[in-house]
Structure formats: C-alpha cells, structure tokens
Design a protein around this motif. Structure first.
Motif, PDB file in Angstrom:
ATOM      1  N   TYR A  10      -7.315  -2.391   2.792  1.00 31.48           N
ATOM      2  CA  TYR A  10      -6.844  -3.649   2.263  1.00 31.48           C
ATOM      3  C   TYR A  10      -8.325  -4.324   1.859  1.00 31.48           C
ATOM      4  CZ  TYR A  10      -2.050  -3.726   3.756  1.00 31.48           C
ATOM      5  OH  TYR A  10      -0.630  -3.345   3.515  1.00 31.48           O
ATOM      6  N   LEU A  11      -9.368  -3.745   2.085  1.00 32.73           N
ATOM      7  CA  LEU A  11     -10.624  -4.292   1.853  1.00 32.73           C
ATOM      8  C   LEU A  11     -11.194  -4.865   0.311  1.00 32.73           C
ATOM      9  CD1 LEU A  11     -13.006  -5.655   3.473  1.00 32.73           C
ATOM     10  CD2 LEU A  11     -14.322  -3.576   3.354  1.00 32.73           C
ATOM     11  N   PRO A  12     -10.744  -3.970  -0.475  1.00 32.03           N
ATOM     12  CA  PRO A  12     -10.938  -4.318  -1.896  1.00 32.03           C
ATOM     13  C   PRO A  12     -10.253  -5.625  -2.430  1.00 32.03           C
ATOM     14  CG  PRO A  12     -10.942  -2.111  -1.944  1.00 32.03           C
ATOM     15  CD  PRO A  12     -10.342  -2.580  -0.653  1.00 32.03           C
ATOM     16  N   PHE A  13      -9.014  -5.634  -2.012  1.00 27.99           N
ATOM     17  CA  PHE A  13      -8.104  -6.684  -2.359  1.00 27.99           C
ATOM     18  C   PHE A  13      -8.463  -8.018  -1.742  1.00 27.99           C
ATOM     19  CE2 PHE A  13      -5.594  -2.737  -2.001  1.00 27.99           C
ATOM     20  CZ  PHE A  13      -5.803  -2.500  -3.223  1.00 27.99           C
ATOM     21  N   ALA A  14      -9.234  -8.075  -0.311  1.00 31.92           N
ATOM     22  CA  ALA A  14      -9.570  -8.924   0.255  1.00 31.92           C
ATOM     23  C   ALA A  14     -10.786  -9.462  -0.399  1.00 31.92           C
ATOM     24  CB  ALA A  14      -9.807  -8.814   1.749  1.00 31.92           C
ATOM     25  N   ALA A  79       0.843  -5.615  -2.537  1.00 33.33           N
ATOM     26  CA  ALA A  79       2.066  -5.034  -2.611  1.00 33.33           C
ATOM     27  C   ALA A  79       2.266  -3.494  -2.657  1.00 33.33           C
ATOM     28  CB  ALA A  79       2.552  -5.574  -3.900  1.00 33.33           C
ATOM     29  N   ILE A  80       1.242  -2.928  -3.089  1.00 28.71           N
ATOM     30  CA  ILE A  80       1.316  -1.355  -3.305  1.00 28.71           C
ATOM     31  C   ILE A  80       0.920  -0.988  -1.701  1.00 28.71           C
ATOM     32  CG2 ILE A  80      -0.092   0.703  -3.696  1.00 28.71           C
ATOM     33  CD1 ILE A  80      -0.607  -0.588  -6.552  1.00 28.71           C
ATOM     34  N   GLN A  81       0.033  -1.465  -0.886  1.00 29.33           N
ATOM     35  CA  GLN A  81      -0.044  -0.825   0.306  1.00 29.33           C
ATOM     36  C   GLN A  81       1.002  -1.488   1.119  1.00 29.33           C
ATOM     37  OE1 GLN A  81      -2.118   1.034   0.393  1.00 29.33           O
ATOM     38  NE2 GLN A  81      -4.256   0.413   0.948  1.00 29.33           N
ATOM     39  N   GLN A  82       1.715  -2.455   1.192  1.00 26.28           N
ATOM     40  CA  GLN A  82       2.751  -2.864   1.980  1.00 26.28           C
ATOM     41  C   GLN A  82       4.037  -1.899   1.602  1.00 26.28           C
ATOM     42  OE1 GLN A  82       3.392  -5.201   4.135  1.00 26.28           O
ATOM     43  NE2 GLN A  82       1.272  -5.540   3.867  1.00 26.28           N
ATOM     44  N   VAL A  83       4.011  -1.556   0.422  1.00 27.41           N
ATOM     45  CA  VAL A  83       5.281  -0.490   0.157  1.00 27.41           C
ATOM     46  C   VAL A  83       4.888   0.759   0.590  1.00 27.41           C
ATOM     47  CG1 VAL A  83       6.477   0.955  -1.758  1.00 27.41           C
ATOM     48  CG2 VAL A  83       6.145  -1.605  -2.301  1.00 27.41           C
ATOM     49  N   ALA A  84       3.525   1.484   0.367  1.00 29.75           N
ATOM     50  CA  ALA A  84       3.065   2.732   1.047  1.00 29.75           C
ATOM     51  C   ALA A  84       3.254   2.611   2.606  1.00 29.75           C
ATOM     52  CB  ALA A  84       1.865   2.839   0.812  1.00 29.75           C
ATOM     53  N   THR A  85       2.988   1.590   3.345  1.00 27.96           N
ATOM     54  CA  THR A  85       3.362   1.382   4.785  1.00 27.96           C
ATOM     55  C   THR A  85       4.857   1.416   4.921  1.00 27.96           C
ATOM     56  OG1 THR A  85       1.458   0.090   4.855  1.00 27.96           O
ATOM     57  CG2 THR A  85       2.855  -0.312   6.617  1.00 27.96           C
ATOM     58  N   SER A  86       5.602   0.966   4.245  1.00 30.82           N
ATOM     59  CA  SER A  86       7.277   0.867   4.357  1.00 30.82           C
ATOM     60  C   SER A  86       7.412   2.532   4.236  1.00 30.82           C
ATOM     61  CB  SER A  86       7.920   0.134   3.534  1.00 30.82           C
ATOM     62  OG  SER A  86       7.623  -1.202   3.849  1.00 30.82           O
ATOM     63  N   PHE A  87       6.992   3.182   3.328  1.00 30.82           N
ATOM     64  CA  PHE A  87       7.390   4.408   2.962  1.00 30.82           C
ATOM     65  C   PHE A  87       6.764   5.853   3.790  1.00 30.82           C
ATOM     66  CE2 PHE A  87       9.296   2.692  -0.622  1.00 30.82           C
ATOM     67  CZ  PHE A  87      10.565   3.499  -0.851  1.00 30.82           C
ATOM     68  N   TYR A  88       5.629   5.508   4.334  1.00 33.02           N
ATOM     69  CA  TYR A  88       4.632   6.607   4.967  1.00 33.02           C
ATOM     70  C   TYR A  88       4.272   6.142   6.225  1.00 33.02           C
ATOM     71  CZ  TYR A  88       4.899   8.282  -0.122  1.00 33.02           C
ATOM     72  OH  TYR A  88       5.140   8.464  -1.259  1.00 33.02           O
ATOM     73  N   GLY A  89       4.509   4.601   6.473  1.00 34.20           N
ATOM     74  CA  GLY A  89       3.962   4.465   7.737  1.00 34.20           C
ATOM     75  C   GLY A  89       2.546   3.955   8.125  1.00 34.20           C
ATOM     76  N   ALA A  90       1.701   4.197   6.898  1.00 39.79           N
ATOM     77  CA  ALA A  90       0.671   3.689   6.876  1.00 39.79           C
ATOM     78  C   ALA A  90       0.201   3.410   5.211  1.00 39.79           C
ATOM     79  CB  ALA A  90      -0.340   4.757   7.374  1.00 39.79           C
ATOM     80  N   PRO A  91      -0.883   2.654   5.328  1.00 39.95           N
ATOM     81  CA  PRO A  91      -1.385   2.265   3.847  1.00 39.95           C
ATOM     82  C   PRO A  91      -2.177   3.413   3.215  1.00 39.95           C
ATOM     83  CG  PRO A  91      -2.781   1.208   5.154  1.00 39.95           C
ATOM     84  CD  PRO A  91      -1.642   1.553   6.069  1.00 39.95           C
ATOM     85  N   LEU A  92      -1.986   3.386   1.757  1.00 38.23           N
ATOM     86  CA  LEU A  92      -2.831   4.355   1.163  1.00 38.23           C
ATOM     87  C   LEU A  92      -4.307   4.208   1.355  1.00 38.23           C
ATOM     88  CD1 LEU A  92      -1.119   4.378  -2.343  1.00 38.23           C
ATOM     89  CD2 LEU A  92      -0.919   5.938  -0.399  1.00 38.23           C
ATOM     90  N   PRO A  93      -5.359   5.408   1.076  1.00 38.70           N
ATOM     91  CA  PRO A  93      -6.800   5.103   1.081  1.00 38.70           C
ATOM     92  C   PRO A  93      -7.267   4.280   0.111  1.00 38.70           C
ATOM     93  CG  PRO A  93      -6.083   7.267   1.216  1.00 38.70           C
ATOM     94  CD  PRO A  93      -4.760   6.759   1.100  1.00 38.70           C
ATOM     95  N   TRP A  94      -8.257   3.329   0.191  1.00 39.06           N
ATOM     96  CA  TRP A  94      -8.379   2.083  -0.537  1.00 39.06           C
ATOM     97  C   TRP A  94      -8.786   2.825  -1.994  1.00 39.06           C
ATOM     98  CZ3 TRP A  94     -13.236   1.822  -3.353  1.00 39.06           C
ATOM     99  CH2 TRP A  94     -14.111   2.406  -2.668  1.00 39.06           C
ATOM    100  N   ARG A  95      -9.358   3.934  -2.270  1.00 38.08           N
ATOM    101  CA  ARG A  95      -9.533   4.483  -3.582  1.00 38.08           C
ATOM    102  C   ARG A  95      -8.309   4.436  -4.378  1.00 38.08           C
ATOM    103  NH1 ARG A  95     -13.615   6.858  -0.860  1.00 38.08           N
ATOM    104  NH2 ARG A  95     -15.748   6.422  -1.364  1.00 38.08           N
ATOM    105  N   PRO A  96      -7.379   5.219  -4.098  1.00 36.03           N
ATOM    106  CA  PRO A  96      -6.196   5.386  -5.054  1.00 36.03           C
ATOM    107  C   PRO A  96      -5.439   4.178  -4.942  1.00 36.03           C
ATOM    108  CG  PRO A  96      -6.109   6.412  -2.765  1.00 36.03           C
ATOM    109  CD  PRO A  96      -7.273   6.260  -3.030  1.00 36.03           C
ATOM    110  N   ALA A  97      -5.443   3.322  -4.002  1.00 36.03           N
ATOM    111  CA  ALA A  97      -4.739   2.192  -3.991  1.00 36.03           C
ATOM    112  C   ALA A  97      -5.424   1.142  -4.812  1.00 36.03           C
ATOM    113  CB  ALA A  97      -4.681   1.467  -2.385  1.00 36.03           C
ATOM    114  N   SER A  98      -6.685   1.161  -5.041  1.00 35.54           N
ATOM    115  CA  SER A  98      -7.478   0.306  -5.816  1.00 35.54           C
ATOM    116  C   SER A  98      -7.272   0.785  -7.256  1.00 35.54           C
ATOM    117  CB  SER A  98      -9.174   0.459  -5.780  1.00 35.54           C
ATOM    118  OG  SER A  98      -9.121  -0.235  -4.334  1.00 35.54           O
TER     119      SER A  98
END
Length: 205
Positions: A10-14, A79-98
């Motif tokens: 989540y660091l890039p978004f923070a 939102a992307i990281q929250q959805v990823a966590t809901s589906f996969y149990g963990a957020p995406l790596p920051w590069r593809p998420a960014s």
C-alpha cells in the motif's frame, strides 16, 4: 487500517496521499513561499486530443488537476488492493497494483477534472508577474530593512494571494521596521525597493 497503508503493498498510495495533503497545505498556508507559479493554466492553449482526454484542456489549474489525480490514484489503488485481498487473501505486489491504479486513477481523474472545470466556469488564473507587485504595499514581517540589509515582507496581490519577498528601502536614509508598511517602487532581480509610508513623498498617496 493506518498500519495496513504503511505496508509495502500500500506504500505507493500512502505516499500519493501524503503528497496530496502536502500540496493542499502549501496552497492553504503558503509556507513562506507565496503563490506557486505551478498554478498555471496549462490547458489554456490546448486544441484537444490527449490534453483534453486527461482533463487538462479546460483551463483547470495544474495544482487542482494534480491533487485530483493523486486522490484518484490513492482511491483506485486502495480499492484494487482491497478487492485483491478479498479474492486472493493478500494484496497484490506494489508494482502491478500501482500500474493498474494509475490507469484506473487517470480514467477517474478525467471525469473528476472535467467535473471540476464545469463547476468553475468563471475561473480566472491568479498567476501574476513579479513586476505586478510593484506599486503594491508590503508589511515588514521580521528584521529591520536598511540599504544593503534587506528584510522579509509580506505583500498581498489583487487576488488576495500572499507573497513573501525581501525588501530594502529605496532611499539611503530610510529605515523600515517590523510591522511598518511600505510602497514597492522598483526591483532588482528578486530584491524589491520600497518607500515607507512615513516617507514625505507618500503623504498624498
């Protein structure tokens, strides 16, 4: 949630959120730098195309556009990281998420920027030339201004925007103390020269 925002995913978004708040604070309180020239209308001469698509072709100040983009990027990324966590149990790596957040955020920002432009139909840029400060009155903030020893002053332009400048008396014998006002009559580079309001030349002005 705050602790979650400080994780690498989540660091890039923070960071984007902190920068967005920082821009707002700079514009709100000035931080001693006065009006930022970045608040120019970079879309004023645009004929359409990419700039219009990005929301920059509607005479929107770049700082407002940039703040909106950072906000959209932050919201999209979270939102992307929250959805990823809901589906996969963990957020995406920051590069593809960014990367995904930038694309989604840019699309959202196009709508947001166009919306802001529509609700600001009478907007006029408040960017002024440095020479426009001449013939304005400034208030000395700190230090005593003497010839060869400038001091810091605050000047409010016709748009109500504060500028912070260095001032020396125009006449060798004048002294301008903190709290006194003076008329800016000329400048050399970034240094302004002023006549204190107590100067006899200004009694009728």
């Amino acid at each position: 949630m705050v602790a979650q925002l400080l994780t690498p995913a989540y660091l890039p978004f923070a960071i984007a959120f902190v920068v967005m708040i920082g821009i707002g604070l700079i514009e709100a309180i000035g931080l001693g730098v006065g009006h930022l020239d970045l608040e120019a209308e970079i879309g004023a001469d645009a004929d359409g195309g990419v700039l219009d698509w990005l929301g920059l072709g509607d005479d929107l100040p770049i700082l407002i556009w940039l703040t909106s983009l950072l906000g959209c990027f932050t919201l999209a990324g979270t939102a992307i990281q929250q959805v990823a966590t809901s589906f996969y149990g963990a957020p995406l790596p920051w590069r593809p998420a960014s990367g995904a957040a930038f694309v989604v955020g840019a699309l959202l920002n196009t709508l947001a920027a166009n919306g802001l432009a529509r609700i600001m139909p009478g907007f006029e840029t408040t960017v002024i030339s440095t020479d426009d400060l001449l013939r304005c009155r400034g208030t000395m903030l700190e230090g005593t201004a003497r010839r060869g020893s400038p001091a810091r002053a605050k000047v409010v332009d016709r748009y109500g925007q504060a500028h912070f400048i260095m001032v020396e008396p125009h006449d060798d014998g004048d002294v301008i103390s903190p709290g006194e006002t003076a008329l800016l009559v000329r400048r050399e580079g970034k240094l302004f020269f002023a006549l204190p309001d107590g100067n006899t030349l200004l009694q009728s002005i």
